[in-house]
Design a protein around this motif. Structure first.
Motif, PDB file in Angstrom:
ATOM      1  N   ASP A  69       0.803  -1.217   0.000  1.00  0.00           N
ATOM      2  CA  ASP A  69       0.000   0.000   0.000  1.00  0.00           C
ATOM      3  C   ASP A  69       0.839   1.273   0.000  1.00  0.00           C
ATOM      4  N   LYS A  70       2.158   1.132   0.221  1.00  0.00           N
ATOM      5  CA  LYS A  70       3.051   2.291   0.188  1.00  0.00           C
ATOM      6  C   LYS A  70       3.842   2.364  -1.117  1.00  0.00           C
ATOM      7  N   GLY A  71       3.534   1.451  -2.038  1.00  0.00           N
ATOM      8  CA  GLY A  71       4.203   1.464  -3.332  1.00  0.00           C
ATOM      9  C   GLY A  71       5.534   0.758  -3.361  1.00  0.00           C
ATOM     10  N   VAL A  72       5.857  -0.015  -2.333  1.00  0.00           N
ATOM     11  CA  VAL A  72       7.140  -0.721  -2.267  1.00  0.00           C
ATOM     12  C   VAL A  72       7.006  -2.083  -2.953  1.00  0.00           C
ATOM     13  N   PRO A  73       7.882  -2.396  -3.939  1.00  0.00           N
ATOM     14  CA  PRO A  73       7.822  -3.703  -4.616  1.00  0.00           C
ATOM     15  C   PRO A  73       8.022  -4.840  -3.622  1.00  0.00           C
ATOM     16  N   GLN A  74       7.301  -5.937  -3.829  1.00  0.00           N
ATOM     17  CA  GLN A  74       7.359  -7.074  -2.913  1.00  0.00           C
ATOM     18  C   GLN A  74       8.190  -8.212  -3.515  1.00  0.00           C
TER      19      GLN A  74
ATOM     20  N   GLN B 269       7.617 -10.347  -6.814  1.00  0.00           N
ATOM     21  CA  GLN B 269       6.328 -10.995  -7.082  1.00  0.00           C
ATOM     22  C   GLN B 269       5.646 -10.285  -8.244  1.00  0.00           C
ATOM     23  N   MET B 270       5.049 -11.077  -9.116  1.00  0.00           N
ATOM     24  CA  MET B 270       4.358 -10.528 -10.275  1.00  0.00           C
ATOM     25  C   MET B 270       2.862 -10.822 -10.185  1.00  0.00           C
ATOM     26  N   GLN B 271       2.083  -9.939 -10.750  1.00  0.00           N
ATOM     27  CA  GLN B 271       0.638 -10.136 -10.781  1.00  0.00           C
ATOM     28  C   GLN B 271       0.086  -9.640 -12.114  1.00  0.00           C
ATOM     29  N   ASP B 272      -1.137 -10.071 -12.423  1.00  0.00           N
ATOM     30  CA  ASP B 272      -1.774  -9.640 -13.664  1.00  0.00           C
ATOM     31  C   ASP B 272      -2.156  -8.170 -13.590  1.00  0.00           C
TER      32      ASP B 272
END
Length: 632
Positions: A229-234, A253-256
């Motif tokens: 929610d803070k824009g930090v890549p996971q 982690q990647m998502q659609d």
């Protein structure tokens, strides 16, 4: 005194008795509820033996069910195995001395099963209800995390509501179960036919469906990095630690990707560029090839994805995998014995209860389960794999969205079909919870009537003729166990970061890396219930051998061979959980050992309670003179 209470009046024939047992087995509900557990536990390979594991568990249960049927002919009274233990030992020349000990051990083991199982059902119903909330209110409820607050409130309300139906008496319970059985069996057959139709109509290399953000689409979808929610890549977590590539850089982690305005998935063209028009996107093609069925990572670890052929669905695949699947499948098959606790409600218990025991297991287990699990497993492909099912909160719901979208022509229709099916599952869970709560209360009632547990449990309501004290106490226990079941239902997985921040997620949520390290409470409570089942079934098979040892109708095959097979099979699966975690990749030691520890504590407490209660009531532990069997 409990003995002065009125007795129940027989109102149920073989159909009513069978329907009550069938409601507890509930194949329409358990396909939805346990497919995720069966896909996840023992991953990355054990999911390949799902169908054969159920077949093995079914054979185990049939041997046990036959022992129950034979015992119910001899001793057609309420109390199920608890009654059988006392009657069997009191009728013997020498073994009568141990009648009270055998009776108490059986009753105490019964409670490990009958008191935990309703709570597990309350918990999994809360999981289903929370999943449905995310479908109806996606802006409020997360599709990844079920709301702890909602689930815990639901557990209390649902448990008390089902207890009220049970409190009203067996006639109302049976009427509810008849309707629920008809609805759920019809629903599961519809899904099974559609799943088989999907596989038949989508051959290798054809354009098919896969899911993107819960929507079934026929095109390739663009990917983007997951951010909190803070824009930090996971980063991708392995054992709770960030995963790195060969250059030491984080693997994210990647998502659609989805359109922010419409919420629709964003496609990808032949050059890898995101496109909003799905007609310009690359089509998604179905793959059932053997090469993709089992894949290896860079460390050589194999992962099972789908079945390349129909014969692969029904193949055993491996001894260890069969045991893993069978141990979970016990949860979906138990319930046939519940009808033996309803002898007071049966018109002709000596004739109808043995039939109901076997009929319920054959209809639900040998027919319904084997059909629906074959259909669901055969439908799997590269667009929806076993690992995807293990990571989903409702894999059967996902498959229903796919087949519904295909058959009815739109994503909205696919989702509507899934929701209708989910409603039938919810109805089935009401029947299952109702049936197991009623059975558990009646076993407690039988022990209370004998004053082996506090005598107030042996009271019947003057109007409804239900064991009301036992019902209400069990409802409270079920609510507590249901809450425990849902606390860390994501344990052992690494979910994405929480995407919702409101009152529904104000507590009870852990960081993804914490979930990876925590034991799964859903699996723990399931295994406690299953271990209780194994113990009870082993004891009942043993009782069957004792009961017929000096009886004129003794038959070596019926009363020795079959019970021994049932006893050994139950014991083997239970012992497998001691060694399995150290021999099977993906099988955690935490859940089975915690469950076994709880069972051990339960047994020790029971022994201490039995000794103290016997002393206070001046009851003999070992009988010094033979008593006449209790009049039935």
């Amino acid at each position: 005194m409990a003995n002065a209470q009125p007795v129940t009046r027989g109102t149920l024939g073989v159909t009513g008795l069978t329907m009550n047992a069938m409601a507890l087995i509930a194949p329409g509900a358990f396909l939805w509820l346990t497919f995720q557990m069966q896909s996840l536990y023992g991953a990355p390979m054990a999911g390949c033996a799902m169908w054969f594991g159920i077949l093995f568990a079914l054979l185990l249960c049939l041997a046990t069910a036959y022992s129950y049927a034979e015992l119910s002919k001899l001793y057609p009274g309420p109390g199920s195995s608890y009654l059988y233990a006392e009657q069997a030992f009191l009728s013997k020349t020498h073994a009568y001395k141990f009648a009270r000990i055998a009776k108490f051990i059986t009753g105490w083991a019964s409670h490990l099963y009958y008191w935990v199982y309703p709570g597990v059902m309350v918990g999994v119903t809360a999981l289903l209800a929370s999943f449905l909330m995310s479908q109806f209110f996606p802006d409020t409820f997360s599709a990844t995390y079920n709301s702890p607050l909602f689930m815990w409130m639901f557990c209390v309300v649902f448990s008390l509501g089902v207890a009220y139906i049970a409190y009203r008496g067996v006639t109302g319970t049976t009427a509810v179960n008849v309707v629920i059985n008809i609805v759920q069996i019809s629903a599961l057959l519809v899904f099974s036919v559609m799943a088989l139709g999907y596989r038949a109509q989508h051959p290798q290399g054809s354009v098919g469906y896969h899911l993107s953000n819960g929507t079934a689409v026929t095109y390739q979808v663009a990917q983007e990095v997951v951010k909190d929610d803070k824009g930090v890549p996971q980063p991708v977590l392995v054992d709770g630690k960030p995963s790195l590539d060969k250059e030491g850089k984080p693997i994210y982690q990647m998502q659609d990707m989805k359109d922010e305005k419409t919420g629709d998935p964003i496609g990808i063209d032949a050059k890898g560029r995101p496109v909003l028009d799905s007609k310009l996107a690359m089509p998604f093609t179905v793959d059932y090839s053997p090469e993709g069925a089992i894949t290896k990572d860079d460390k050589g670890i194999e992962t099972f994805n789908y079945h390349a052929t129909a014969s692969s669905v029904v193949a055993p695949h491996g001894f260890n995998f069969i045991f893993i699947q069978a141990a979970i499948a016990i949860l979906i098959l138990v319930g046939f014995e519940s009808v033996t606790a309803m002898a007071d409600e049966a018109k002709n218990p000596k004739k109808d209860i043995p039939r109901a025991v076997l009929l319920s297991l054959v209809i639900q287990g040998a027919i319904c389960y084997l059909i629906e699990y074959f259909a669901a497993n055969y439908m799997l492909h590269n667009g929806y794999t076993v690992p995807m099912a293990g990571a989903s909160g409702a894999p059967i719901g996902d498959m229903m969205v796919i087949v519904g979208t295909w058959l009815f022509g739109s994503a909205a229709a696919g989702k509507a079909f899934m929701l209708v099916q989910a409603f039938t599952v919810f109805l089935a869970l009401i029947g299952t919870t109702l049936s197991c709560l009623s059975t558990g209360a009646r076993v407690t009632y039988a022990m209370g009537r004998d004053e082996e547990v506090p005598s107030h449990f042996g009271l019947l309501h003057g109007k409804t003729m239900s064991p009301y004290r036992a019902i209400w106490v069990l409802s409270i226990i079920s609510a507590v166990i249901g809450i425990i079941t849902t606390v860390v239902y994501l344990g052992g997985t690494t979910p994405a970061a929480l995407d919702k921040h409101n009152i529904w997620y104000s507590f009870g949520i852990f960081a993804p890396e914490v979930y990876a390290a925590l034991p799964n409470t859903l699996v723990i409570t399931t295994l406690i219930s299953n271990f209780g089942t194994f113990l009870l079934y082993m004891i009942t098979c043993w009782i069957a051998m004792v009961a017929f040892k000096e009886h004129h109708s003794f038959n070596g095959f019926k009363h020795v061979v079959i019970p021994v097979l049932g006893l050994v099979a139950n014991l083997s699966i239970m012992l497998f959980y001691l060694v399995g975690p150290f021999t099977v990749a993906g099988m955690s030691w935490k859940e089975p050992y915690i469950a076994l520890a709880f069972c051990g504590v339960w047994g020790i407490y029971g022994a201490l309670y039995f000794l103290k209660s016997s002393k206070l009531k001046n009851k003999e532990l070992i009988l010094t003179r033979k008593q006449a069997p209790v009049s039935l």
